[in-house]
Write a protein that holds these residues in place. Structure first.
Motif, PDB file in Angstrom:
ATOM      1  N   LEU A  89       0.824  -1.208   0.000  1.00  0.00           N
ATOM      2  CA  LEU A  89       0.000   0.000   0.000  1.00  0.00           C
ATOM      3  C   LEU A  89       0.858   1.258   0.000  1.00  0.00           C
ATOM      4  N   THR A  90       0.483   2.165  -0.834  1.00  0.00           N
ATOM      5  CA  THR A  90       1.130   3.478  -0.861  1.00  0.00           C
ATOM      6  C   THR A  90       0.059   4.520  -0.546  1.00  0.00           C
ATOM      7  N   ILE A  91       0.208   5.175   0.586  1.00  0.00           N
ATOM      8  CA  ILE A  91      -0.774   6.155   1.038  1.00  0.00           C
ATOM      9  C   ILE A  91      -0.183   7.554   0.870  1.00  0.00           C
ATOM     10  N   ALA A  92      -0.839   8.352   0.075  1.00  0.00           N
ATOM     11  CA  ALA A  92      -0.362   9.725  -0.122  1.00  0.00           C
ATOM     12  C   ALA A  92      -0.523  10.518   1.172  1.00  0.00           C
ATOM     13  N   PRO A  93       0.456  11.351   1.504  1.00  0.00           N
ATOM     14  CA  PRO A  93       0.343  12.168   2.716  1.00  0.00           C
ATOM     15  C   PRO A  93      -0.895  13.066   2.673  1.00  0.00           C
ATOM     16  N   VAL A  94      -1.504  13.254   3.824  1.00  0.00           N
ATOM     17  CA  VAL A  94      -2.671  14.133   3.908  1.00  0.00           C
ATOM     18  C   VAL A  94      -2.180  15.578   3.916  1.00  0.00           C
ATOM     19  N   THR A  95      -2.670  16.361   2.990  1.00  0.00           N
ATOM     20  CA  THR A  95      -2.191  17.736   2.869  1.00  0.00           C
ATOM     21  C   THR A  95      -2.921  18.664   3.839  1.00  0.00           C
ATOM     22  N   GLU A  96      -2.315  19.796   4.071  1.00  0.00           N
ATOM     23  CA  GLU A  96      -2.909  20.803   4.945  1.00  0.00           C
ATOM     24  C   GLU A  96      -4.254  21.261   4.382  1.00  0.00           C
ATOM     25  N   GLU A  97      -4.332  21.385   3.065  1.00  0.00           N
ATOM     26  CA  GLU A  97      -5.580  21.822   2.436  1.00  0.00           C
ATOM     27  C   GLU A  97      -6.710  20.839   2.710  1.00  0.00           C
ATOM     28  N   VAL A  98      -6.411  19.554   2.610  1.00  0.00           N
ATOM     29  CA  VAL A  98      -7.428  18.527   2.848  1.00  0.00           C
ATOM     30  C   VAL A  98      -7.877  18.549   4.304  1.00  0.00           C
ATOM     31  N   ILE A  99      -6.934  18.714   5.208  1.00  0.00           N
ATOM     32  CA  ILE A  99      -7.277  18.749   6.639  1.00  0.00           C
ATOM     33  C   ILE A  99      -8.175  19.946   6.939  1.00  0.00           C
ATOM     34  N   ARG A 100      -7.813  21.096   6.411  1.00  0.00           N
ATOM     35  CA  ARG A 100      -8.625  22.301   6.645  1.00  0.00           C
ATOM     36  C   ARG A 100     -10.006  22.167   6.028  1.00  0.00           C
ATOM     37  N   THR A 101     -10.082  21.554   4.859  1.00  0.00           N
ATOM     38  CA  THR A 101     -11.380  21.359   4.208  1.00  0.00           C
ATOM     39  C   THR A 101     -12.280  20.478   5.061  1.00  0.00           C
ATOM     40  N   GLU A 102     -11.706  19.424   5.625  1.00  0.00           N
ATOM     41  CA  GLU A 102     -12.485  18.528   6.482  1.00  0.00           C
ATOM     42  C   GLU A 102     -12.950  19.266   7.730  1.00  0.00           C
ATOM     43  N   TRP A 103     -12.080  20.044   8.322  1.00  0.00           N
ATOM     44  CA  TRP A 103     -12.438  20.814   9.523  1.00  0.00           C
ATOM     45  C   TRP A 103     -13.546  21.813   9.210  1.00  0.00           C
ATOM     46  N   ALA A 104     -13.464  22.455   8.039  1.00  0.00           N
ATOM     47  CA  ALA A 104     -14.428  23.496   7.670  1.00  0.00           C
ATOM     48  C   ALA A 104     -15.827  22.937   7.425  1.00  0.00           C
ATOM     49  N   LYS A 105     -15.950  21.625   7.228  1.00  0.00           N
ATOM     50  CA  LYS A 105     -17.272  21.028   7.025  1.00  0.00           C
ATOM     51  C   LYS A 105     -18.159  21.173   8.261  1.00  0.00           C
ATOM     52  N   GLY A 106     -17.515  21.363   9.409  1.00  0.00           N
ATOM     53  CA  GLY A 106     -18.296  21.512  10.636  1.00  0.00           C
ATOM     54  C   GLY A 106     -17.399  21.675  11.842  1.00  0.00           C
ATOM     55  N   PRO A 107     -16.837  22.868  12.036  1.00  0.00           N
ATOM     56  CA  PRO A 107     -15.943  23.086  13.185  1.00  0.00           C
ATOM     57  C   PRO A 107     -16.587  22.749  14.524  1.00  0.00           C
ATOM     58  N   ASP A 108     -17.945  22.859  14.600  1.00  0.00           N
ATOM     59  CA  ASP A 108     -18.601  22.591  15.879  1.00  0.00           C
ATOM     60  C   ASP A 108     -18.651  21.103  16.203  1.00  0.00           C
ATOM     61  N   VAL A 226      -7.350  20.611  17.149  1.00  0.00           N
ATOM     62  CA  VAL A 226      -7.968  19.403  16.600  1.00  0.00           C
ATOM     63  C   VAL A 226      -7.279  18.912  15.328  1.00  0.00           C
ATOM     64  N   ARG A 227      -6.364  19.692  14.786  1.00  0.00           N
ATOM     65  CA  ARG A 227      -5.713  19.313  13.531  1.00  0.00           C
ATOM     66  C   ARG A 227      -5.099  17.916  13.582  1.00  0.00           C
ATOM     67  N   PRO A 228      -4.327  17.547  14.625  1.00  0.00           N
ATOM     68  CA  PRO A 228      -3.729  16.197  14.647  1.00  0.00           C
ATOM     69  C   PRO A 228      -4.785  15.088  14.618  1.00  0.00           C
ATOM     70  N   LYS A 229      -5.886  15.296  15.304  1.00  0.00           N
ATOM     71  CA  LYS A 229      -6.950  14.294  15.333  1.00  0.00           C
ATOM     72  C   LYS A 229      -7.572  14.126  13.947  1.00  0.00           C
ATOM     73  N   ILE A 230      -7.810  15.242  13.261  1.00  0.00           N
ATOM     74  CA  ILE A 230      -8.399  15.181  11.920  1.00  0.00           C
ATOM     75  C   ILE A 230      -7.439  14.493  10.955  1.00  0.00           C
ATOM     76  N   ALA A 231      -6.166  14.855  11.031  1.00  0.00           N
ATOM     77  CA  ALA A 231      -5.174  14.260  10.141  1.00  0.00           C
ATOM     78  C   ALA A 231      -5.097  12.754  10.343  1.00  0.00           C
ATOM     79  N   GLN A 232      -5.114  12.337  11.600  1.00  0.00           N
ATOM     80  CA  GLN A 232      -5.046  10.903  11.902  1.00  0.00           C
ATOM     81  C   GLN A 232      -6.261  10.169  11.345  1.00  0.00           C
ATOM     82  N   ALA A 233      -7.449  10.768  11.501  1.00  0.00           N
ATOM     83  CA  ALA A 233      -8.669  10.141  11.005  1.00  0.00           C
ATOM     84  C   ALA A 233      -8.642  10.026   9.480  1.00  0.00           C
TER      85      ALA A 233
END
Length: 264
Positions: A89-108, A226-233
């Motif tokens: 398996l080759t997993i591409a690194p999760v980018t900062e943009e992707v992490i922020r996009t996921e967070w922006a879906k619902g910061p609450d 919460v960034r590390p938690k989102i990146a890990q998920a």
């Protein structure tokens, strides 16, 4: 379960006997009236395991078991499958943009833990003892009936509690997630401030009548927290997708009878 009704599983001429599937089925949930579901889940799990081990051996990989926890070391098969997935398996690194996009879906969605100010009345019993449980239940129902849903008399009724908190009118103070048994916490999450549970709640300690005095909802956490938690998920989700794709690729080139790899 009548194993004669369920065939052996064969993966690329390797037979997985029905006895092994029956043993594995104990690890899979299914409705009591549908044992075949647990069987199919077990057959699928063992078929996938066989596929992965066959591929690992075809690649001449070597197992190097690692310690997973104190006293818990991988089996050779587990280590071999891990080595295969690491190699395949080759997993591409999760980018900062992707992490922020996921967070922006619902910061609450990302909050600190709530706090509940709680009081309770305990009618203690061993829930495994039918007679004792029934007696404690009747007592708890009687106390609840006297309260009549009126939380104002709670402190007085708490004098009959079997918990040491009765000296403080049943007050337990502030509790957070994980501070009490699951059944108690589940009931707290359904209560409104100033209300008591409409029926007693059974836990391993006995029957509880619970009053939610006040609640403090968790606060929205800042992005950097919460960034590390989102990146890990996101990394785990990507790894799971890649694993499924890899297994599907192996399955397409394999001969499998007695099991389906389709979602159950």
């Amino acid at each position: 379960m009548n194993m004669a009704l369920f065939p052996d599983v064969v993966v690329n001429h390797e037979t997985i006997p029905s006895a092994a599937i029956a043993a594995e089925a104990q690890n899979h949930s299914a409705p009591k009236d549908k044992p075949g579901i647990a069987w199919r889940k077990a057959a699928q799990a063992l078929a996938i395991r066989a596929l992965l081990l066959q591929e690992a051996r075809a690649r001449a990989l070597e197992a190097e078991p690692e310690e997973l926890a104190p006293g818990r070391v991988e089996t050779e098969d587990e280590a071999l499958i891990r080595a295969l997935l690491d190699a395949a398996l080759t997993i591409a690194p999760v980018t900062e943009e992707v992490i922020r996009t996921e967070w922006a879906k619902g910061p609450d969605r990302y909050r600190s833990s709530p706090l509940w100010d709680v009081s309770h009345i305990l009618c203690a019993c061993d829930p495994r003892d039918d007679a004792e449980r029934a007696m404690a239940s009747a007592r708890a129902e009687a106390v609840l009936a006297r309260l009549g849903g009126d939380a104002k008399g709670f402190a007085l009724a708490a004098r009959e509690s079997d918990c040491g908190s009765k000296a403080a009118g049943g007050h337990l103070g502030q509790l957070g997630p994980g501070d009490t048994v699951p059944e108690f916490e589940a009931a707290l999450r359904t209560l409104e401030e100033g209300k008591i549970t409409p029926t007693p709640v059974l836990s391993r300690h006995g029957w509880h009548i619970i009053r939610l005095n006040a609640t403090a909802p968790g606060q929205v956490l800042p992005y950097e927290t919460v960034r590390p938690k989102i990146a890990q998920a996101l990394e785990k989700a990507a790894w799971a997708r890649a694993s499924r794709d890899f297994i599907e690729t192996l399955a397409k080139g394999a001969q499998i009878t007695g099991a389906s790899l389709a979602p159950i």
